[in-house]
Design a protein around this motif. Structure first.
Motif, PDB file in Angstrom:
ATOM      1  N   GLY A 190       0.804  -1.218   0.000  1.00 16.88           N
ATOM      2  CA  GLY A 190       0.000   0.000   0.000  1.00 16.88           C
ATOM      3  C   GLY A 190       0.831   1.259   0.000  1.00 16.88           C
ATOM      4  O   GLY A 190       0.297   2.353   0.185  1.00 16.88           O
ATOM      5  N   TYR A 228       2.003   0.702  -4.282  1.00 17.18           N
ATOM      6  CA  TYR A 228       0.793   1.365  -4.758  1.00 17.18           C
ATOM      7  C   TYR A 228       0.496   2.545  -3.841  1.00 17.18           C
ATOM      8  O   TYR A 228       1.092   2.692  -2.776  1.00 17.18           O
ATOM      9  CB  TYR A 228      -0.383   0.382  -4.769  1.00 17.18           C
ATOM     10  CG  TYR A 228      -0.335  -0.619  -5.902  1.00 17.18           C
ATOM     11  CD1 TYR A 228      -1.181  -0.506  -6.995  1.00 17.18           C
ATOM     12  CD2 TYR A 228       0.568  -1.684  -5.873  1.00 17.18           C
ATOM     13  CE1 TYR A 228      -1.143  -1.422  -8.040  1.00 17.18           C
ATOM     14  CE2 TYR A 228       0.624  -2.607  -6.905  1.00 17.18           C
ATOM     15  CZ  TYR A 228      -0.236  -2.464  -7.989  1.00 17.18           C
ATOM     16  OH  TYR A 228      -0.179  -3.362  -9.019  1.00 17.18           O
ATOM     17  N   ARG A 229      -0.445   3.371  -4.257  1.00 19.15           N
ATOM     18  CA  ARG A 229      -0.790   4.537  -3.438  1.00 19.15           C
ATOM     19  C   ARG A 229      -1.635   4.157  -2.232  1.00 19.15           C
ATOM     20  O   ARG A 229      -1.751   4.926  -1.281  1.00 19.15           O
ATOM     21  CB  ARG A 229      -1.536   5.569  -4.294  1.00 19.15           C
ATOM     22  CG  ARG A 229      -0.652   6.210  -5.362  1.00 19.15           C
ATOM     23  CD  ARG A 229      -1.447   7.144  -6.233  1.00 19.15           C
ATOM     24  NE  ARG A 229      -2.063   8.224  -5.464  1.00 19.15           N
ATOM     25  CZ  ARG A 229      -2.956   9.082  -5.959  1.00 19.15           C
ATOM     26  NH1 ARG A 229      -3.342   8.964  -7.212  1.00 19.15           N
ATOM     27  NH2 ARG A 229      -3.448  10.030  -5.205  1.00 19.15           N
ATOM     28  N   SER A 230      -2.269   2.971  -2.257  1.00 16.85           N
ATOM     29  CA  SER A 230      -3.095   2.540  -1.133  1.00 16.85           C
ATOM     30  C   SER A 230      -3.308   1.033  -1.228  1.00 16.85           C
ATOM     31  O   SER A 230      -3.112   0.422  -2.294  1.00 16.85           O
ATOM     32  CB  SER A 230      -4.455   3.245  -1.142  1.00 16.85           C
ATOM     33  OG  SER A 230      -5.248   2.792  -2.233  1.00 16.85           O
ATOM     34  N   PRO A 252      -6.285  -0.633  -1.068  1.00 13.13           N
ATOM     35  CA  PRO A 252      -7.363  -0.994  -1.993  1.00 13.13           C
ATOM     36  C   PRO A 252      -6.927  -0.994  -3.452  1.00 13.13           C
ATOM     37  O   PRO A 252      -7.378  -1.840  -4.236  1.00 13.13           O
ATOM     38  CB  PRO A 252      -8.418   0.083  -1.713  1.00 13.13           C
ATOM     39  CG  PRO A 252      -8.207   0.443  -0.276  1.00 13.13           C
ATOM     40  CD  PRO A 252      -6.725   0.386  -0.086  1.00 13.13           C
ATOM     41  N   LEU A 253      -6.040  -0.066  -3.851  1.00 12.10           N
ATOM     42  CA  LEU A 253      -5.546  -0.067  -5.229  1.00 12.10           C
ATOM     43  C   LEU A 253      -4.691  -1.304  -5.501  1.00 12.10           C
ATOM     44  O   LEU A 253      -4.755  -1.894  -6.590  1.00 12.10           O
ATOM     45  CB  LEU A 253      -4.737   1.203  -5.503  1.00 12.10           C
ATOM     46  CG  LEU A 253      -5.525   2.515  -5.568  1.00 12.10           C
ATOM     47  CD1 LEU A 253      -4.573   3.691  -5.757  1.00 12.10           C
ATOM     48  CD2 LEU A 253      -6.550   2.474  -6.695  1.00 12.10           C
ATOM     49  N   ALA A 254      -3.901  -1.703  -4.505  1.00  7.88           N
ATOM     50  CA  ALA A 254      -3.107  -2.922  -4.661  1.00  7.88           C
ATOM     51  C   ALA A 254      -4.023  -4.132  -4.827  1.00  7.88           C
ATOM     52  O   ALA A 254      -3.783  -4.994  -5.684  1.00  7.88           O
ATOM     53  CB  ALA A 254      -2.191  -3.107  -3.450  1.00  7.88           C
ATOM     54  N   GLN A 307      -6.988  -4.200  -6.077  1.00  4.23           N
ATOM     55  CA  GLN A 307      -7.609  -4.173  -7.407  1.00  4.23           C
ATOM     56  C   GLN A 307      -6.739  -4.898  -8.426  1.00  4.23           C
ATOM     57  O   GLN A 307      -7.230  -5.657  -9.266  1.00  4.23           O
ATOM     58  CB  GLN A 307      -7.835  -2.732  -7.859  1.00  4.23           C
ATOM     59  CG  GLN A 307      -9.010  -2.037  -7.198  1.00  4.23           C
ATOM     60  CD  GLN A 307      -9.210  -0.626  -7.711  1.00  4.23           C
ATOM     61  OE1 GLN A 307      -8.745  -0.264  -8.783  1.00  4.23           O
ATOM     62  NE2 GLN A 307      -9.902   0.188  -6.930  1.00  4.23           N
ATOM     63  N   ASP A 308      -5.425  -4.690  -8.339  1.00  3.68           N
ATOM     64  CA  ASP A 308      -4.531  -5.350  -9.289  1.00  3.68           C
ATOM     65  C   ASP A 308      -4.306  -6.815  -8.951  1.00  3.68           C
ATOM     66  O   ASP A 308      -3.995  -7.616  -9.836  1.00  3.68           O
ATOM     67  CB  ASP A 308      -3.205  -4.600  -9.378  1.00  3.68           C
ATOM     68  CG  ASP A 308      -3.250  -3.464 -10.400  1.00  3.68           C
ATOM     69  OD1 ASP A 308      -4.359  -3.197 -10.928  1.00  3.68           O
ATOM     70  OD2 ASP A 308      -2.208  -2.845 -10.661  1.00  3.68           O
ATOM     71  N   TYR A 312       0.202 -10.022  -2.021  1.00  4.85           N
ATOM     72  CA  TYR A 312      -0.017  -8.798  -1.246  1.00  4.85           C
ATOM     73  C   TYR A 312      -0.156  -9.173   0.220  1.00  4.85           C
ATOM     74  O   TYR A 312      -0.783 -10.182   0.568  1.00  4.85           O
ATOM     75  CB  TYR A 312      -1.282  -8.086  -1.729  1.00  4.85           C
ATOM     76  CG  TYR A 312      -1.657  -6.848  -0.941  1.00  4.85           C
ATOM     77  CD1 TYR A 312      -0.754  -5.797  -0.770  1.00  4.85           C
ATOM     78  CD2 TYR A 312      -2.920  -6.725  -0.362  1.00  4.85           C
ATOM     79  CE1 TYR A 312      -1.097  -4.671  -0.054  1.00  4.85           C
ATOM     80  CE2 TYR A 312      -3.277  -5.592   0.349  1.00  4.85           C
ATOM     81  CZ  TYR A 312      -2.368  -4.571   0.502  1.00  4.85           C
ATOM     82  OH  TYR A 312      -2.702  -3.451   1.214  1.00  4.85           O
ATOM     83  N   GLU A 347      -9.249  -4.907   3.896  1.00  7.88           N
ATOM     84  CA  GLU A 347      -9.008  -4.727   2.463  1.00  7.88           C
ATOM     85  C   GLU A 347      -9.230  -6.014   1.693  1.00  7.88           C
ATOM     86  O   GLU A 347      -9.593  -6.008   0.517  1.00  7.88           O
ATOM     87  CB  GLU A 347      -7.568  -4.250   2.231  1.00  7.88           C
ATOM     88  CG  GLU A 347      -7.238  -2.914   2.863  1.00  7.88           C
ATOM     89  CD  GLU A 347      -5.740  -2.644   2.911  1.00  7.88           C
ATOM     90  OE1 GLU A 347      -5.368  -1.504   3.219  1.00  7.88           O
ATOM     91  OE2 GLU A 347      -4.955  -3.578   2.651  1.00  7.88           O
TER      92      GLU A 347
END
Length: 325
Positions: A160, A186-188, A190-192, A194-195, A204, A210
Motif C-alpha cells: 500500500g 501502490y498509493r493505497s 485498496p488499489l493494490a 484491485q490489481d 499482497y 481490504e
C-alpha cells in the motif's frame, strides 16, 4: 453528637488526602466534551475504530467524545495538536502503531511520540493477511515458500506504499523465509487489491478489511495471518507462526493516548471503560466486522507493545530499503 461524627469522619479521611493528591486525579473529570484527535482522514479502519471507542466512552463518561479528523503531514499535524494540548484528559490522540512506532523510525519529527504521549489503551489489533491470486498456485505457506524459492527475484509483491506496514511486514517476512521478490508500491491498499483481483500482480500482505471483499469472488487465497493468534474475522486462516515460523508476528493496532503528564487516574478510568467495552458482545462484534481483534489493554500493556514492536519495525525498515528522511 453530629459535630463529633463530622470531626471523626474528617480525621479518618485525612490520611487518604496525600494519596489522592499523588494520583493527580481531577475532582470532576470530565467536566466538558473530550476531543479525540485522529491523524487520519474520515473513513477507513482507524476512523472506524476511533468512532466506535468514542461512542462507547460518551456513554460511559457522561460527556461527548468528539472525533476530530486531522490528517496531513503523515499524521504529524494531528499529533502536534495533541502534544500541545493541556494534559488534563480533555484532548486525546487516536493512536496507532504507524504513528507511535513506525513514523519516528522513518522520519525526523518535530516531536518524540514515545516521550510526548502517555499510553492509555490499545482498542483493537489488526494482523496482516498474506494474499495470493488463485492463478499463482500455492495453497499454503509451505507451497508459497517453495514456489518463490524456485523463482528468485522473478515474482512481484504489492504494498500500500513504500514504508507502509504492508511493505515493511512483507520485507520482514521474506527475510525470515530467505526469499527474494520485487516490491511494487501502490498509493493505497485498496488499489493494490484491485490489481491482485485483475491478475496484474500476484502477492499482497494487507489488512483483513481490504481483503474481505475479494473473498466473495473466490479470486484469491489467504495463506496466513501475521498475528500471534488467528484473526477473529478469519478464524480458518492459520497464522504464519503456526506454519513453521514460531514467534513471527507483525501486527498493527489502534488505540488511545494522551499528552504526557495527564493524570494516571484519568488514563486508568478511560482504559477501564474500554475494557468493559471489549466484554460487550455488540462492541466486540462491531470491531470484528472491521477486520480487527478486540484488545482493550491497560496503559502498561500498550507501553509494552510499543517497546516490543519498535525493534521489529527498525529491522523491517532496514530490510525493506525504505528511505529514512
Amino acid at each position: 453528637m453530629l459535630r463529633r461524627l463530622i470531626l471523626l469522619a474528617g480525621l479518618a479521611l485525612a490520611p487518604l488526602a496525600p494519596a489522592l493528591a499523588q494520583t493527580g486525579a481531577p475532582t470532576a473529570w470530565p467536566d466538558r466534551p473530550i476531543r479525540l484527535i485522529l491523524p487520519f482522514g474520515p473513513g477507513g479502519l482507524s476512523d472506524g475504530v476511533a468512532r466506535l471507542g468514542a461512542e462507547w466512552l460518551t456513554k460511559q463518561l457522561g460527556q461527548p467524545v468528539v472525533v476530530d479528523n486531522r490528517p496531513g503531514g503523515n499524521g504529524v499535524i494531528g499529533m502536534e495538536a495533541v502534544a500541545r494540548a493541556a494534559p488534563d484528559g480533555h484532548t486525546l490522540l487516536g493512536a496507532s502503531a504507524s504513528h507511535l512506532v513506525v513514523l519516528p523510525l522513518m522520519q525526523r519529527l518535530s516531536l518524540d511520540p514515545q516521550r510526548e504521549f502517555a499510553p492509555i489503551a490499545i482498542t483493537a489489533a489488526s494482523p496482516l493477511v498474506l494474499v495470493v491470486s488463485q492463478s499463482l498456485g500455492p495453497t499454503n505457506l509451505g507451497e508459497f515458500i517453495a514456489h518463490v524459492r524456485a523463482r528468485p527475484g522473478q515474482l512481484d509483491y504489492a504494498s500500500g506504499g513504500t514504508g507502509g506496514l504492508s511493505h515493511l511486514g512483507m520485507a520482514y517476512l521474506l527475510q525470515r523465509l530467505d526469499l527474494r521478490m520485487e516490491h511494487v508500491p501502490y498509493r493505497s491498499g485498496p488499489l493494490a487489491m484491485q490489481d491482485i483481483l485483475g491478475g496484474r500482480i500476484h502477492v499482497y500482505l494487507g489488512n483483513a478489511v481490504e481483503v474481505l471483499p475479494a473473498l466473495q469472488g473466490n479470486a484469491v487465497r489467504l495463506l496466513g495471518v501475521t498475528g500471534a493468534t488467528r484473526n477473529a474475522v478469519l478464524p480458518d486462516v492459520p497464522t504464519i507462526a503456526e506454519q513453521g515460523q514460531p514467534g513471527f508476528e507483525v501486527t498493527t493496532w489502534n488505540g488511545l493516548a494522551a499528552p504526557a503528564g495527564v493524570p494516571e487516574a484519568v488514563r486508568e478510568r478511560i482504559a477501564t471503560s474500554l475494557r468493559a467495552a471489549c466484554q460487550d458482545a455488540d462492541f466486540r462484534e462491531r470491531l470484528i466486522r472491521l477486520g480487527t481483534d478486540p484488545v482493550c489493554s491497560t496503559p502498561s500493556e500498550m507501553a509494552a507493545s510499543i517497546q516490543r514492536l519498535t525493534p521489529v519495525m527498525r529491522d523491517a525498515i532496514r530490510l525493506s530499503g525504505a528511505t529514512v528522511n
